[in-house]
Design an enzyme around this catalytic site. Sequence first.
Site, PDB file in Angstrom:
ATOM      1  N   SER A   1       0.850  -1.197   0.000  1.00  0.00           N
ATOM      2  CA  SER A   1       0.000   0.000   0.000  1.00  0.00           C
ATOM      3  C   SER A   1       0.883   1.244   0.000  1.00  0.00           C
ATOM      4  O   SER A   1       1.613   1.509   0.956  1.00  0.00           O
ATOM      5  CB  SER A   1      -0.904   0.000   1.236  1.00  0.00           C
ATOM      6  OG  SER A   1      -1.403   1.294   1.453  1.00  0.00           O
TER       7      SER A   1
ATOM      8  N   HIS B   1      -0.977  -1.744  -3.859  1.00  0.00           N
ATOM      9  CA  HIS B   1      -2.306  -1.405  -3.338  1.00  0.00           C
ATOM     10  C   HIS B   1      -2.413   0.117  -3.300  1.00  0.00           C
ATOM     11  O   HIS B   1      -1.602   0.790  -2.669  1.00  0.00           O
ATOM     12  CB  HIS B   1      -2.422  -2.017  -1.936  1.00  0.00           C
ATOM     13  CG  HIS B   1      -3.716  -1.790  -1.250  1.00  0.00           C
ATOM     14  ND1 HIS B   1      -4.760  -2.682  -1.315  1.00  0.00           N
ATOM     15  CD2 HIS B   1      -4.151  -0.764  -0.473  1.00  0.00           C
ATOM     16  CE1 HIS B   1      -5.773  -2.221  -0.590  1.00  0.00           C
ATOM     17  NE2 HIS B   1      -5.428  -1.062  -0.064  1.00  0.00           N
TER      18      HIS B   1
ATOM     19  N   ASP C   1      -4.626   3.332  -2.424  1.00  0.00           N
ATOM     20  CA  ASP C   1      -5.748   3.787  -1.604  1.00  0.00           C
ATOM     21  C   ASP C   1      -6.294   5.111  -2.124  1.00  0.00           C
ATOM     22  O   ASP C   1      -5.631   6.143  -2.041  1.00  0.00           O
ATOM     23  CB  ASP C   1      -5.286   3.949  -0.152  1.00  0.00           C
ATOM     24  CG  ASP C   1      -5.056   2.602   0.519  1.00  0.00           C
ATOM     25  OD1 ASP C   1      -5.959   1.755   0.456  1.00  0.00           O
ATOM     26  OD2 ASP C   1      -3.962   2.403   1.088  1.00  0.00           O
TER      27      ASP C   1
ATOM     28  N   MET D   1      -9.068   7.915  -1.661  1.00  0.00           N
ATOM     29  CA  MET D   1      -9.984   8.428  -0.625  1.00  0.00           C
ATOM     30  C   MET D   1     -10.529   9.790  -1.038  1.00  0.00           C
ATOM     31  O   MET D   1      -9.798  10.622  -1.577  1.00  0.00           O
ATOM     32  CB  MET D   1      -9.237   8.589   0.702  1.00  0.00           C
ATOM     33  CG  MET D   1      -8.571   7.316   1.173  1.00  0.00           C
ATOM     34  SD  MET D   1      -7.839   7.533   2.789  1.00  0.00           S
ATOM     35  CE  MET D   1      -6.969   5.975   2.964  1.00  0.00           C
TER      36      MET D   1
ATOM     37  N   HIS E   1      -8.031   0.380  -4.340  1.00  0.00           N
ATOM     38  CA  HIS E   1      -8.994   0.305  -3.241  1.00  0.00           C
ATOM     39  C   HIS E   1      -9.752   1.624  -3.181  1.00  0.00           C
ATOM     40  O   HIS E   1      -9.209   2.639  -2.731  1.00  0.00           O
ATOM     41  CB  HIS E   1      -8.202   0.032  -1.943  1.00  0.00           C
ATOM     42  CG  HIS E   1      -9.041  -0.046  -0.708  1.00  0.00           C
ATOM     43  ND1 HIS E   1      -8.486  -0.057   0.553  1.00  0.00           N
ATOM     44  CD2 HIS E   1     -10.381  -0.104  -0.519  1.00  0.00           C
ATOM     45  CE1 HIS E   1      -9.445  -0.128   1.454  1.00  0.00           C
ATOM     46  NE2 HIS E   1     -10.603  -0.148   0.837  1.00  0.00           N
TER      47      HIS E   1
ATOM     48  N   MET F   1     -12.115   4.077  -1.658  1.00  0.00           N
ATOM     49  CA  MET F   1     -12.836   4.475  -0.446  1.00  0.00           C
ATOM     50  C   MET F   1     -13.540   5.781  -0.775  1.00  0.00           C
ATOM     51  O   MET F   1     -13.157   6.863  -0.302  1.00  0.00           O
ATOM     52  CB  MET F   1     -11.849   4.611   0.718  1.00  0.00           C
ATOM     53  CG  MET F   1     -11.362   3.265   1.233  1.00  0.00           C
ATOM     54  SD  MET F   1      -9.817   3.373   2.135  1.00  0.00           S
ATOM     55  CE  MET F   1      -8.674   3.376   0.751  1.00  0.00           C
TER      56      MET F   1
ATOM     57  N   MET G   1     -11.373  -5.218   5.925  1.00  0.00           N
ATOM     58  CA  MET G   1     -10.638  -4.114   6.564  1.00  0.00           C
ATOM     59  C   MET G   1     -10.385  -4.466   8.030  1.00  0.00           C
ATOM     60  O   MET G   1     -11.304  -4.828   8.757  1.00  0.00           O
ATOM     61  CB  MET G   1     -11.442  -2.808   6.491  1.00  0.00           C
ATOM     62  CG  MET G   1     -11.573  -2.200   5.120  1.00  0.00           C
ATOM     63  SD  MET G   1     -10.005  -1.907   4.290  1.00  0.00           S
ATOM     64  CE  MET G   1      -9.190  -0.748   5.393  1.00  0.00           C
TER      65      MET G   1
ATOM     66  N   GLY H   1      -9.042   5.102   6.205  1.00  0.00           N
ATOM     67  CA  GLY H   1      -8.752   6.544   6.246  1.00  0.00           C
ATOM     68  C   GLY H   1      -7.266   6.834   6.340  1.00  0.00           C
ATOM     69  O   GLY H   1      -6.790   7.787   5.738  1.00  0.00           O
ATOM     70  N   PHE H   2      -6.545   5.989   7.073  1.00  0.00           N
ATOM     71  CA  PHE H   2      -5.131   6.312   7.314  1.00  0.00           C
ATOM     72  C   PHE H   2      -4.303   5.038   7.410  1.00  0.00           C
ATOM     73  O   PHE H   2      -4.821   4.005   7.828  1.00  0.00           O
ATOM     74  CB  PHE H   2      -4.991   7.096   8.635  1.00  0.00           C
ATOM     75  CG  PHE H   2      -5.828   8.340   8.650  1.00  0.00           C
ATOM     76  CD1 PHE H   2      -5.336   9.530   8.126  1.00  0.00           C
ATOM     77  CD2 PHE H   2      -7.125   8.318   9.139  1.00  0.00           C
ATOM     78  CE1 PHE H   2      -6.123  10.675   8.100  1.00  0.00           C
ATOM     79  CE2 PHE H   2      -7.926   9.454   9.117  1.00  0.00           C
ATOM     80  CZ  PHE H   2      -7.422  10.638   8.595  1.00  0.00           C
TER      81      PHE H   2
ATOM     82  N   GLY I   1      -0.914   3.253   9.273  1.00  0.00           N
ATOM     83  CA  GLY I   1      -0.270   3.387  10.579  1.00  0.00           C
ATOM     84  C   GLY I   1      -1.189   3.159  11.769  1.00  0.00           C
ATOM     85  O   GLY I   1      -0.808   3.415  12.910  1.00  0.00           O
TER      86      GLY I   1
ATOM     87  N   ASP J   1      -6.536  -5.794   5.120  1.00  0.00           N
ATOM     88  CA  ASP J   1      -5.917  -4.482   4.961  1.00  0.00           C
ATOM     89  C   ASP J   1      -6.035  -3.658   6.240  1.00  0.00           C
ATOM     90  O   ASP J   1      -7.142  -3.367   6.687  1.00  0.00           O
ATOM     91  CB  ASP J   1      -6.658  -3.772   3.803  1.00  0.00           C
ATOM     92  CG  ASP J   1      -6.062  -2.434   3.427  1.00  0.00           C
ATOM     93  OD1 ASP J   1      -4.911  -2.161   3.801  1.00  0.00           O
ATOM     94  OD2 ASP J   1      -6.757  -1.659   2.734  1.00  0.00           O
ATOM     95  N   GLY J   2      -4.871  -3.298   6.797  1.00  0.00           N
ATOM     96  CA  GLY J   2      -4.868  -2.404   7.950  1.00  0.00           C
ATOM     97  C   GLY J   2      -4.139  -2.986   9.143  1.00  0.00           C
ATOM     98  O   GLY J   2      -4.531  -4.018   9.680  1.00  0.00           O
ATOM     99  N   GLY J   3      -3.048  -2.321   9.517  1.00  0.00           N
ATOM    100  CA  GLY J   3      -2.325  -2.705  10.731  1.00  0.00           C
ATOM    101  C   GLY J   3      -1.600  -4.037  10.636  1.00  0.00           C
ATOM    102  O   GLY J   3      -1.299  -4.670  11.659  1.00  0.00           O
TER     103      GLY J   3
ATOM    104  N   SER K   1       2.537   0.782   6.349  1.00  0.00           N
ATOM    105  CA  SER K   1       3.576   1.250   7.270  1.00  0.00           C
ATOM    106  C   SER K   1       4.619   0.182   7.612  1.00  0.00           C
ATOM    107  O   SER K   1       5.813   0.487   7.702  1.00  0.00           O
ATOM    108  CB  SER K   1       2.944   1.832   8.540  1.00  0.00           C
ATOM    109  OG  SER K   1       2.009   0.940   9.074  1.00  0.00           O
TER     110      SER K   1
HETATM  111  C1  DX5 Z   1      -6.527   2.372   5.171  1.00  0.00           C
HETATM  112  C2  DX5 Z   1      -5.980   1.874   3.873  1.00  0.00           C
HETATM  113  C3  DX5 Z   1      -4.902   0.856   4.055  1.00  0.00           C
HETATM  114  C4  DX5 Z   1      -3.676   1.441   4.715  1.00  0.00           C
HETATM  115  C5  DX5 Z   1      -2.853   0.359   5.354  1.00  0.00           C
HETATM  116  O1  DX5 Z   1      -7.608   3.172   4.932  1.00  0.00           O
HETATM  117  O2  DX5 Z   1      -6.999   1.287   3.095  1.00  0.00           O
HETATM  118  O3  DX5 Z   1      -4.560   0.254   2.822  1.00  0.00           O
HETATM  119  O4  DX5 Z   1      -2.883   2.148   3.792  1.00  0.00           O
HETATM  120  O5  DX5 Z   1      -1.855   0.948   6.111  1.00  0.00           O
HETATM  121  P1  DX5 Z   1      -1.088   0.165   7.270  1.00  0.00           P
HETATM  122  O6  DX5 Z   1      -0.566  -1.097   6.699  1.00  0.00           O
HETATM  123  O7  DX5 Z   1      -0.050   1.113   7.754  1.00  0.00           O
HETATM  124  O8  DX5 Z   1      -2.154  -0.083   8.337  1.00  0.00           O
HETATM  125 ZN    ZN Z   2      -6.407   0.010   1.425  1.00  0.00          ZN
END
Ligand code: DX5
Ligand code: ZN
Length: 214
Positions: free
Chosen positions: A8, A33, A35, A37, A66, A68, A139, A144-145, A147, A172-174, A195
Amino acid sequence: MKIKVSASILSADFSCLKEEIKKVESAGVDMLHIDVMDGHFVPNITIGPVVIKDIRKITRLPLDVHLMIKNPWYFVDDFIKAGSDMITVHIETVSKSSLRAIGKKLKSKGIKMGIALNPSTSLDKIKDVLNLVDLVLVMSVNPGFSGQSFISSVIPKIKRLRCIFKGDIAVDGGINDKVAPFLIRAGANILASASYLFGAKDKKLAIKRLKDAE
Ligand code: DX5
Ligand code: ZN
């Protein structure tokens, strides 16, 4: 199933995006990936088709887009033209008929279709559209972010999904090497990471740790 890693770019340094993409490409990621938004569906604004079009020119990696955004139907043509290989929309943003229309369009262009669901969205919401999609993106943070911390309550959801869905399950996420084993054991086969991957000095090792996590 073979485990794939989708990088991502949200955690990349956008002032040298090409170099950042080349780094993850040569380290062995399976796809990028991206993102997108809109500041409406999620509280952040990122990039759109203009940037994706230029990314398409500099990499052969499949582009996993992706969305959003509210009303993905209005923009899907632009993302197709930009060179997406896979387009994922959120179930929270589409009606069944719109999803069907998007699916039809993507299929006619040979583009894969994904459906994403937020951590608080129940699997029941996507059960009757699973036959329309190639991939489900679960998810594991509120979108949204990058990290943010992984929300572990999505693991049982992935397990239940794997019992009823044979296609790709992406998370996806964390995601990092600590949570990856739980995801793979639950049945996920694509791990998206921002991240953890872009923060890693040795990206090859970071990818290996995700893939071999089981
Ligand atoms: C969140 C995104 C994710 C994000 C993942 O809204 O869709 O793809 O970039 O970031 P990390 O891997 O840092 O959680
Ligand atoms: Zn994503």
